[in-house]
Design a protein around this motif. Structure first.
Motif, PDB file in Angstrom:
ATOM      1  N   LEU A  95      31.087 -28.051 -19.374  1.00 46.12           N
ATOM      2  CA  LEU A  95      29.677 -27.782 -19.103  1.00 46.12           C
ATOM      3  C   LEU A  95      29.287 -26.413 -19.657  1.00 46.12           C
ATOM      4  N   THR A  96      28.077 -26.342 -20.164  1.00 44.65           N
ATOM      5  CA  THR A  96      27.557 -25.050 -20.643  1.00 44.65           C
ATOM      6  C   THR A  96      26.472 -24.518 -19.727  1.00 44.65           C
ATOM      7  N   GLN A  97      25.921 -25.365 -18.858  1.00 42.29           N
ATOM      8  CA  GLN A  97      24.887 -24.974 -17.899  1.00 42.29           C
ATOM      9  C   GLN A  97      25.350 -25.363 -16.499  1.00 42.29           C
ATOM     10  N   VAL A  98      25.034 -24.549 -15.528  1.00 39.54           N
ATOM     11  CA  VAL A  98      25.387 -24.842 -14.134  1.00 39.54           C
ATOM     12  C   VAL A  98      24.192 -24.547 -13.234  1.00 39.54           C
ATOM     13  N   PRO A  99      24.053 -25.302 -12.131  1.00 42.24           N
ATOM     14  CA  PRO A  99      22.958 -25.043 -11.200  1.00 42.24           C
ATOM     15  C   PRO A  99      23.281 -23.841 -10.310  1.00 42.24           C
ATOM     16  N   VAL A 100      22.294 -22.993 -10.082  1.00 44.77           N
ATOM     17  CA  VAL A 100      22.521 -21.801  -9.261  1.00 44.77           C
ATOM     18  C   VAL A 100      21.333 -21.554  -8.336  1.00 44.77           C
ATOM     19  N   LEU A 101      21.624 -20.896  -7.244  1.00 43.30           N
ATOM     20  CA  LEU A 101      20.597 -20.307  -6.380  1.00 43.30           C
ATOM     21  C   LEU A 101      20.656 -18.803  -6.595  1.00 43.30           C
ATOM     22  N   VAL A 102      19.538 -18.182  -6.897  1.00 41.69           N
ATOM     23  CA  VAL A 102      19.491 -16.741  -7.097  1.00 41.69           C
ATOM     24  C   VAL A 102      18.958 -16.098  -5.832  1.00 41.69           C
ATOM     25  N   ARG A 103      19.744 -15.207  -5.238  1.00 42.72           N
ATOM     26  CA  ARG A 103      19.341 -14.534  -4.009  1.00 42.72           C
ATOM     27  C   ARG A 103      19.393 -13.033  -4.225  1.00 42.72           C
ATOM     28  N   GLU A 104      18.485 -12.340  -3.585  1.00 42.74           N
ATOM     29  CA  GLU A 104      18.504 -10.877  -3.599  1.00 42.74           C
ATOM     30  C   GLU A 104      19.414 -10.424  -2.464  1.00 42.74           C
ATOM     31  N   LEU A 105      20.609 -10.025  -2.805  1.00 44.52           N
ATOM     32  CA  LEU A 105      21.610  -9.656  -1.803  1.00 44.52           C
ATOM     33  C   LEU A 105      22.146  -8.266  -2.099  1.00 44.52           C
ATOM     34  N   ASN A 106      22.280  -7.449  -1.055  1.00 48.33           N
ATOM     35  CA  ASN A 106      22.950  -6.165  -1.240  1.00 48.33           C
ATOM     36  C   ASN A 106      24.462  -6.384  -1.198  1.00 48.33           C
ATOM     37  N   ASP A 107      25.226  -5.332  -1.374  1.00 48.56           N
ATOM     38  CA  ASP A 107      26.694  -5.475  -1.407  1.00 48.56           C
ATOM     39  C   ASP A 107      27.228  -6.034  -0.096  1.00 48.56           C
ATOM     40  N   HIS A 108      26.668  -5.598   1.008  1.00 49.76           N
ATOM     41  CA  HIS A 108      27.101  -6.058   2.324  1.00 49.76           C
ATOM     42  C   HIS A 108      26.878  -7.565   2.463  1.00 49.76           C
ATOM     43  N   GLU A 109      25.700  -8.031   2.080  1.00 53.18           N
ATOM     44  CA  GLU A 109      25.373  -9.454   2.185  1.00 53.18           C
ATOM     45  C   GLU A 109      26.171 -10.284   1.180  1.00 53.18           C
ATOM     46  N   ALA A 110      26.370  -9.747  -0.027  1.00 51.53           N
ATOM     47  CA  ALA A 110      27.136 -10.466  -1.044  1.00 51.53           C
ATOM     48  C   ALA A 110      28.579 -10.656  -0.603  1.00 51.53           C
ATOM     49  N   LEU A 111      29.164  -9.621  -0.014  1.00 52.67           N
ATOM     50  CA  LEU A 111      30.540  -9.726   0.474  1.00 52.67           C
ATOM     51  C   LEU A 111      30.634 -10.783   1.562  1.00 52.67           C
ATOM     52  N   GLU A 112      29.678 -10.796   2.477  1.00 49.68           N
ATOM     53  CA  GLU A 112      29.706 -11.785   3.561  1.00 49.68           C
ATOM     54  C   GLU A 112      29.597 -13.196   3.007  1.00 49.68           C
ATOM     55  N   ALA A 113      28.708 -13.408   2.048  1.00 49.33           N
ATOM     56  CA  ALA A 113      28.558 -14.739   1.452  1.00 49.33           C
ATOM     57  C   ALA A 113      29.835 -15.171   0.756  1.00 49.33           C
ATOM     58  N   ALA A 114      30.467 -14.250   0.017  1.00 49.23           N
ATOM     59  CA  ALA A 114      31.700 -14.575  -0.694  1.00 49.23           C
ATOM     60  C   ALA A 114      32.835 -14.895   0.276  1.00 49.23           C
ATOM     61  N   LEU A 115      32.920 -14.148   1.356  1.00 49.45           N
ATOM     62  CA  LEU A 115      33.978 -14.378   2.341  1.00 49.45           C
ATOM     63  C   LEU A 115      33.790 -15.724   3.044  1.00 49.45           C
ATOM     64  N   ILE A 116      32.554 -16.039   3.387  1.00 43.76           N
ATOM     65  CA  ILE A 116      32.288 -17.320   4.045  1.00 43.76           C
ATOM     66  C   ILE A 116      32.580 -18.470   3.103  1.00 43.76           C
ATOM     67  N   GLU A 117      32.204 -18.323   1.841  1.00 40.20           N
ATOM     68  CA  GLU A 117      32.511 -19.351   0.849  1.00 40.20           C
ATOM     69  C   GLU A 117      34.024 -19.557   0.761  1.00 40.20           C
ATOM     70  N   ASN A 118      34.775 -18.477   0.774  1.00 39.68           N
ATOM     71  CA  ASN A 118      36.234 -18.562   0.706  1.00 39.68           C
ATOM     72  C   ASN A 118      36.790 -19.309   1.917  1.00 39.68           C
ATOM     73  N   LEU A 119      36.221 -19.061   3.092  1.00 38.94           N
ATOM     74  CA  LEU A 119      36.695 -19.701   4.315  1.00 38.94           C
ATOM     75  C   LEU A 119      36.352 -21.186   4.372  1.00 38.94           C
ATOM     76  N   GLN A 120      35.390 -21.616   3.572  1.00 44.88           N
ATOM     77  CA  GLN A 120      34.992 -23.018   3.593  1.00 44.88           C
ATOM     78  C   GLN A 120      35.777 -23.869   2.602  1.00 44.88           C
ATOM     79  N   ARG A 121      36.707 -23.239   1.860  1.00 44.18           N
ATOM     80  CA  ARG A 121      37.507 -24.005   0.912  1.00 44.18           C
ATOM     81  C   ARG A 121      38.462 -24.944   1.634  1.00 44.18           C
ATOM     82  N   GLU A 122      38.725 -26.103   1.040  1.00 40.94           N
ATOM     83  CA  GLU A 122      39.723 -27.021   1.580  1.00 40.94           C
ATOM     84  C   GLU A 122      41.119 -26.513   1.229  1.00 40.94           C
TER      85      GLU A 122
END
Length: 302
Positions: A95-122
C-alpha cells in the motif's frame, strides 16, 4: 498528496477517550506512507514486533486497514502516534496510502495514546504489559515511573491513602484490563527480577515462563541459565539445566556433604583424632539419627 475520505473508524474504548468528538463524526484522511514519520519520543516500544506481521499484511491486502492510524501534526510533518504495526504491514502489503485520523495532541497525550494502543495488541507479552501500564500510570499521575511503582505498592499496603487513587481507578476502568490491585499484586512483582532477565525479555523476546525459571534460580547460576535459554532453549530444557546446576538436596543435606560425612564417619583415623568432648558430642548426635538411617547402618554388608 493528501486526500480526504469518510470511513467509519473502529477503535478500542480506551483509545476513544482521547478523541474529543464521536468517532463516527471524524474525518478520516488518506495519507501517503512516506508522509508519516515514525519513531517519535512518545513511542513505547523498544523492539519491532514481527510476530504475525505477514498475516496482518495479508489481511490488509484482502480487506484494507479497518482501523485508521492515529497521527498528530508537527512542524516537520505528520508523526505516527498509534498504529505502527498496521503501518509496517501496509507497506509490506504494497500500500502507498493509509487511512489516518489527525489529532492535535501534546507530548503527554501522544504518549498516553501510544501506550494504550500498545496495551490493546493481541498476544501482548507480560513484560510489555507491565512496562506500558506502569508508564501509563506515571503519565496519568505526572510522576516518574519509579515513583509510580512506589505509589501502587504504597496504595496496596495502605488502602486508606487517597492521593492519586481516583485517577488510578478511572485509568484501569478505562483500560478494561482488571483492577490496579490485581495488576500490582500479580504482575508488577516481575520488575523485582534480575535486570539482565528483564532486559532479555524486553530486547530478546525471552518468554515469561522461561524468565521465571531463571529468576528463581540461585544468583550464581542465573547468568549461565540466561545464556543457555537464549540459544534458544525450550522451557523443559531450561528447567532441566537449572536442576543440573542446582541438584536437589537429600533430606535437607547437600549430597556432596552427605558423601563427605559418610567418609569421615567410616575413617578410624579421623574418629581417633577427636577429643573426648567431640567424641561425646558425636555420640549424642548419632543417638538422634532417624531410625531408618540407624537400621541401614546396622545392616551387615553382603
Amino acid at each position: 498528496m493528501t486526500g480526504r475520505s469518510r470511513k467509519p473508524a473502529v477503535r478500542g474504548p480506551a483509545l476513544q477517550g482521547l478523541v474529543s468528538v464521536p468517532v463516527e463524526d471524524q474525518t478520516v484522511l488518506s495519507l501517503s506512507v512516506t508522509e508519516i514519520r515514525t519513531g517519535g519520543a512518545h513511542q513505547p516500544r523498544r523492539r519491532a514486533q514481527e510476530a504475525n506481521l505477514e498475516t496482518l499484511a495479508s489481511s490488509i491486502s484482502e480487506r484494507g486497514i479497518l482501523q485508521p492510524l492515529l497521527v498528530r501534526s508537527t512542524p516537520s510533518g505528520y508523526e505516527l502516534v498509534a498504529g505502527e504495526r498496521r503501518l509496517r504491514a501496509a507497506v509490506l502489503a504494497g500500500l502507498t496510502q493509509v487511512p489516518v485520523l489527525v489529532r492535535e495532541l501534546n507530548d503527554h497525550e501522544a504518549l498516553e495514546a501510544a501506550l494504550i494502543e500498545n496495551l490493546q495488541r493481541e498476544g501482548l507479552e507480560i513484560i510489555d504489559e507491565v512496562d506500558s501500564t506502569l508508564s501509563l500510570v506515571a503519565n496519568r499521575l505526572a510522576i516518574p515511573r519509579a515513583a509510580a511503582r512506589d505509589r501502587l505498592l504504597e496504595h496496596l499496603r495502605r488502602p486508606e491513602l487517597s492521593d492519586g487513587l481516583p485517577e488510578l481507578e478511572a485509568l484501569f476502568h478505562q483500560l478494561g484490563r482488571g483492577s490496579w490491585q490485581s495488576f500490582t499484586k500479580n504482575k508488577l512483582r516481575i520488575l523485582n527480577w534480575p535486570e539482565a532477565v528483564l532486559t532479555a525479555m524486553r530486547d530478546r523476546g525471552l518468554p515469561y515462563t522461561i524468565a521465571g525459571i531463571i529468576a528463581a534460580a540461585p544468583a550464581d547460576h542465573q547468568s549461565a541459565l540466561l545464556t543457555f535459554a537464549l540459544k534458544p532453549a525450550t522451557k523443559l530444557e531450561v528447567r532441566a539445566e537449572a536442576q543440573r546446576l542446582n541438584p536437589p538436596k537429600v533430606q535437607g543435606i547437600d549430597r556432596q556433604m552427605s558423601v563427605q560425612l559418610a567418609k569421615r564417619l567410616s575413617s578410624e583415623r579421623w574418629l581417633a583424632s577427636l577429643g573426648k568432648e567431640d567424641q561425646r558430642a558425636l555420640e549424642a548426635w548419632l543417638k538422634k539419627m532417624p531410625d531408618r538411617v540407624r537400621q541401614a547402618l546396622q545392616k551387615q554388608p553382603t
